[in-house]
Design a protein around this motif. Structure first.
Motif, mmCIF file in Angstrom:
data_model
loop_
_atom_site.group_PDB
_atom_site.id
_atom_site.type_symbol
_atom_site.label_atom_id
_atom_site.label_comp_id
_atom_site.label_asym_id
_atom_site.label_seq_id
_atom_site.Cartn_x
_atom_site.Cartn_y
_atom_site.Cartn_z
ATOM 1 N N ALA A 119 0.801 -0.972 0.057
ATOM 2 C CA ALA A 119 -0.102 0.020 0.058
ATOM 3 C C ALA A 119 1.054 1.194 0.040
ATOM 4 C CB ALA A 119 -0.758 -0.043 1.196
ATOM 5 N N LEU A 120 0.593 2.184 -0.850
ATOM 6 C CA LEU A 120 1.159 3.517 -0.933
ATOM 7 C C LEU A 120 0.833 4.425 0.272
ATOM 8 C CD1 LEU A 120 0.730 4.330 -4.637
ATOM 9 C CD2 LEU A 120 3.008 3.558 -3.492
ATOM 10 N N PRO A 121 1.961 5.056 0.928
ATOM 11 C CA PRO A 121 1.718 5.976 1.951
ATOM 12 C C PRO A 121 0.901 7.277 1.481
ATOM 13 C CG PRO A 121 4.049 5.370 1.967
ATOM 14 C CD PRO A 121 3.169 4.819 0.535
ATOM 15 N N VAL A 122 -0.113 7.822 2.291
ATOM 16 C CA VAL A 122 -0.910 8.737 1.932
ATOM 17 C C VAL A 122 -0.805 9.919 2.678
ATOM 18 C CG1 VAL A 122 -3.455 9.498 1.855
ATOM 19 C CG2 VAL A 122 -2.780 7.415 0.855
ATOM 20 N N THR A 123 -0.748 11.254 2.283
ATOM 21 C CA THR A 123 -0.537 12.622 3.019
ATOM 22 C C THR A 123 -1.753 13.111 3.341
ATOM 23 O OG1 THR A 123 2.089 12.797 2.255
ATOM 24 C CG2 THR A 123 0.605 14.657 3.196
ATOM 25 N N THR A 124 -1.945 13.541 4.393
ATOM 26 C CA THR A 124 -3.301 14.283 4.657
ATOM 27 C C THR A 124 -2.974 15.493 5.435
ATOM 28 O OG1 THR A 124 -4.677 12.157 5.278
ATOM 29 C CG2 THR A 124 -5.737 14.334 6.150
ATOM 30 N N PHE A 125 -3.476 16.698 4.715
ATOM 31 C CA PHE A 125 -3.128 17.995 5.161
ATOM 32 C C PHE A 125 -4.371 18.760 5.468
ATOM 33 C CE2 PHE A 125 -2.437 22.479 4.857
ATOM 34 C CZ PHE A 125 -1.370 22.696 5.448
ATOM 35 N N LYS A 126 -4.688 19.204 6.562
ATOM 36 C CA LYS A 126 -5.914 20.028 6.959
ATOM 37 C C LYS A 126 -5.337 21.250 7.571
ATOM 38 C CE LYS A 126 -9.821 19.651 9.717
ATOM 39 N NZ LYS A 126 -10.894 18.879 10.826
ATOM 40 N N ASN A 127 -6.146 22.424 7.152
ATOM 41 C CA ASN A 127 -5.906 23.653 7.645
ATOM 42 C C ASN A 127 -6.836 23.783 8.868
ATOM 43 O OD1 ASN A 127 -5.557 26.484 8.238
ATOM 44 N ND2 ASN A 127 -6.502 27.163 6.322
ATOM 45 N N THR A 128 -5.858 23.817 10.075
ATOM 46 C CA THR A 128 -6.554 23.785 11.217
ATOM 47 C C THR A 128 -6.414 25.178 11.790
ATOM 48 O OG1 THR A 128 -4.320 23.253 12.310
ATOM 49 C CG2 THR A 128 -5.882 21.516 11.815
ATOM 50 N N GLY A 129 -5.875 26.227 11.171
ATOM 51 C CA GLY A 129 -5.927 27.592 11.737
ATOM 52 C C GLY A 129 -6.720 28.482 11.238
ATOM 53 N N LYS A 130 -6.664 29.706 11.436
ATOM 54 C CA LYS A 130 -7.835 30.657 10.907
ATOM 55 C C LYS A 130 -7.641 31.554 9.855
ATOM 56 C CE LYS A 130 -10.218 30.546 15.562
ATOM 57 N NZ LYS A 130 -10.430 31.379 16.709
ATOM 58 N N GLN A 131 -6.325 31.202 9.268
ATOM 59 C CA GLN A 131 -5.831 31.961 8.154
ATOM 60 C C GLN A 131 -5.970 30.983 6.780
ATOM 61 O OE1 GLN A 131 -1.935 32.848 9.613
ATOM 62 N NE2 GLN A 131 -2.862 34.701 10.338
ATOM 63 N N VAL A 132 -5.885 31.763 5.613
ATOM 64 C CA VAL A 132 -5.830 31.056 4.505
ATOM 65 C C VAL A 132 -4.296 30.301 4.322
ATOM 66 C CG1 VAL A 132 -5.809 31.216 2.081
ATOM 67 C CG2 VAL A 132 -7.440 32.459 3.257
ATOM 68 N N VAL A 133 -4.409 28.993 3.793
ATOM 69 C CA VAL A 133 -2.989 28.180 3.940
ATOM 70 C C VAL A 133 -2.663 27.959 2.372
ATOM 71 C CG1 VAL A 133 -1.783 26.140 4.528
ATOM 72 C CG2 VAL A 133 -3.144 27.204 6.063
ATOM 73 N N ARG A 134 -1.448 28.081 1.971
ATOM 74 C CA ARG A 134 -1.162 27.855 0.681
ATOM 75 C C ARG A 134 -0.122 26.457 0.891
ATOM 76 N NH1 ARG A 134 2.592 30.489 -2.061
ATOM 77 N NH2 ARG A 134 1.819 30.062 -4.125
ATOM 78 N N HIS A 135 -0.766 25.309 0.357
ATOM 79 C CA HIS A 135 -0.102 24.008 0.432
ATOM 80 C C HIS A 135 0.340 23.575 -1.197
ATOM 81 C CE1 HIS A 135 0.920 19.973 2.233
ATOM 82 N NE2 HIS A 135 0.041 19.373 1.136
ATOM 83 N N LYS A 136 1.551 23.079 -1.121
ATOM 84 C CA LYS A 136 2.437 22.615 -2.302
ATOM 85 C C LYS A 136 2.354 21.127 -2.338
ATOM 86 C CE LYS A 136 6.509 23.297 -5.218
ATOM 87 N NZ LYS A 136 7.776 23.965 -5.697
ATOM 88 N N LEU A 137 1.909 20.755 -3.604
ATOM 89 C CA LEU A 137 1.538 19.249 -3.856
ATOM 90 C C LEU A 137 2.927 18.578 -4.684
ATOM 91 C CD1 LEU A 137 -2.116 19.129 -5.123
ATOM 92 C CD2 LEU A 137 -1.190 18.610 -2.884
ATOM 93 N N PRO A 138 3.167 17.388 -4.669
ATOM 94 C CA PRO A 138 4.271 17.005 -4.986
ATOM 95 C C PRO A 138 4.353 17.056 -6.537
ATOM 96 C CG PRO A 138 3.097 15.412 -3.690
ATOM 97 C CD PRO A 138 2.078 16.331 -3.975
ATOM 98 N N ASP A 139 3.529 17.416 -7.406
ATOM 99 C CA ASP A 139 3.809 17.860 -8.788
ATOM 100 C C ASP A 139 4.267 19.034 -8.945
ATOM 101 O OD1 ASP A 139 1.419 18.552 -8.242
ATOM 102 O OD2 ASP A 139 0.801 18.090 -10.244
ATOM 103 N N GLY A 140 4.481 20.188 -7.895
ATOM 104 C CA GLY A 140 4.482 21.421 -8.143
ATOM 105 C C GLY A 140 3.023 22.347 -8.154
#
Length: 341
Positions: A119-140
């Motif tokens: 099974a392939l590892p899976v990443t979970t990202f959750k914005n738990t703060g109160k600001q807008v978050v920029r999240h970069k994915l593996p492909d750019g």
């Protein structure tokens, strides 16, 4: 067939003796594949070799820092004097969220039994703060996520497709790759793109999912209550609406509001402009309301040249320059900080 790449977090577990038998087998199979192909990079152009090395080291650094998210340290404004706002945006300012790597559960494939150890590892990202978050994915690709939004994806995208699961609201800027379409699953709705930018609002409590295209084209697919396939193709200034109760998918031309949505870029210049006037201009341009927790902030001056920038980018640079912070709830922004000297 070669085993998939191994995330640094799993290598750490292996080195510390904390792996399960299945994980240990996965790491050792991966290592054996490297030994069998020691000069794998040699046939690639120098530029691609450098890019791969930089990406690998970047992934290792990110993975090793996942255990404890570190707060963003703001630079003093005098360090930024003379630097164009567009350069700051290009560098990217990322906020803290909740990032973890989990093991993908066993998947049953028709006609065959799956092996949990592969099974392939899976990443979970959750914005738990109160600001807008920029999240970069593996492909750019980059997704700008609102509070309470969550994204899940294979830590290393599969070689034949790019696939994520997303809930909440976020603006996707997808890196072009015609050979590998980018797919987003939100509930029963699938969004398929090659390279474009668009906003996804998939909040189940609102009973309706919405996709708004800014650039490029997007294909949206969903199934009705009879499991018949529904599909629409969107161009810029078009939107798709998927009703969760009726399972109905429709498309239409986006209305032309008097104010822009926060993900739409604008060009605006401020020259020693008091924050009170800055707020008035931003509220006039965007569909937002802004308040100050400390009225003394209203006299703080801002000098900046924003060229084709979205509201989150403008807001982040504003906060950096004035050494203040903000919180966002729907389209209301509250700016917090001490008055300027």
């Amino acid at each position: 067939m070669k085993p998939n790449g191994i995330p640094p977090a799993l290598l750490e577990k292996y080195l510390s003796g904390e792996c399960t038998d299945a994980e240990k087998e996965m790491v050792e199979a991966w290592y054996a594949s490297l030994q069998g192909e020691p000069r794998y990079l040699d046939h690639l152009p120098d530029t691609e070799q450098d890019e791969i090395r930089q990406e690998v080291f970047g992934n290792i650094r990110r993975e090793l820092n996942m255990v404890e998210e570190r707060p963003v340290h703001r630079l003093p404004w005098h360090w930024l004097a003379g630097i164009a706002a567009s350069i700051l945006v290009a560098l990217g300012i990322f906020f803290a969220g909740n990032l973890k790597t989990v093991q993908l559960p066993e998947v049953t494939v028709k006609g065959a039994k799956s092996d949990p150890s592969k099974a392939l590892p899976v990443t979970t990202f959750k914005n738990t703060g109160k600001q807008v978050v920029r999240h970069k994915l593996p492909d750019g690709s980059v997704v700008t996520m609102h509070p309470k939004s969550t994204i899940m994806y294979h830590t290393a995208f599969a070689t034949n497709k790019r696939f994520v699961e997303f809930s909440g609201e976020g603006f996707f800027d997808v890196k072009k790759d015609k050979a590998h379409p980018f797919n987003i699953k939100s509930g029963d709705m699938i969004i398929r793109v090659l390279g474009t930018s668009f906003n996804v609002k998939a909040i189940e409590s609102q009973k309706k999912f919405q996709v708004d295209v800014v650039t490029g084209s997007v294909q949206v697919t969903a199934y009705d209550k009879k499991l018949d396939k529904q599909e629409v193709v969107l161009k810029p200034q078009q939107q798709a609406l998927f009703e969760l109760d009726s399972k109905r998918l429709i498309s239409k031309t986006s209305p032309l509001p008097a104010k822009k949505e926060i993900y739409e870029p604008v060009t605006i210049v401020f020259e020693e402009t008091p924050l009170k006037k800055v707020i008035e201009q931003l509220e006039k341009r965007f569909n937002v309301s802004i308040s100050l927790t400390n009225p003394g902030l209203a006299k703080c001056g801002l000098t900046a040249n924003f060229e084709s920038q979205t509201f989150p980018n403008i807001l982040e640079i504003l906060c950096t320059s004035l050494d203040v912070t903000y919180t966002i709830s729907d389209n209301h922004i509250t700016i917090n900080g001490e008055p300027c000297d």
